[in-house]
Design an enzyme around this catalytic site. Structure first.
Site: not given
Ligand SMILES: [Zn+2]
Length: 174
Positions: A46, A51, A93-94, A135-136, A139
């Site tokens: 995702g 991000q 997480c990236l 999670h997304e 963000h």
């Protein structure tokens, strides 16, 4: 289509509340294409627009295992409704390098969003898929999963990260 640089914590741009998308046109399509390329290249399951430094409420998700091909989900202006149940599972997480931790999330949610043309749609997500959506969407509100772990774990990660960043700096200045 371009793979963009992913911002990492503690970049302050990850903390901004993203703006709703109001224009559904080629620019949005380009952004989504870049986000998908960036997510697949990482690789990740995702990615949210903030991000890559774009403060818009756009999320891409693909939780399909690689060998089963691709199933890209694009959520524009997503909203989470009717959370049910609780599951604790490991998340990464990236934008949070070299870390993962257990996070509590709703087990089941309803999601309302718009597609690339602005058409509204909704669906029910459960378990791992529900976790990734939560999670997304976090963000988009400037929230990282490390905000949802204990203070002790958080401070241990901060220490570890400082060390990693120091070492990276040293390696870079050599
Ligand atoms: Zn993330």
């Amino acid at each position: 289509m371009t793979v963009r640089a992913i911002l990492t914590y503690p970049d302050p741009r990850l903390r901004k509340k993203a703006q709703p998308v109001r224009e559904f046109g080629p620019e949005l399509a380009r952004l989504v294409a870049d986000m998908a390329d960036t997510m697949y290249a990482a690789p990740g399951v995702g990615l949210a627009a903030p991000q890559i430094g774009v403060s818009l409420r756009v999320v891409v998700i693909d939780i399909t295992p690689k060998e089963e091909g691709r199933d890209l989900k694009v959520l524009v202006n997503p909203r989470i409704l009717d959370p049910e149940g609780e599951i604790i599972d490991t998340e990464g997480c990236l934008s949070v390098i070299e870390y993962s931790a257990k996070v509590k999330r709703a087990a089941k949610i309803r999601v309302e969003a718009q597609d690339l043309e602005g058409r509204p749609f909704s669906f029910v997500a459960e378990e791992w898929f529900a976790r990734v959506v939560q999670h997304e969407v976090d963000h988009l509100d400037g929230i990282l999963y490390i905000d949802r772990i204990s203070r002790l774990k958080r401070s241990m990660y901060e220490k570890k990260l400082k060390k990693i960043l120091r070492e990276q700096e040293r390696a870079g200045s050599r």
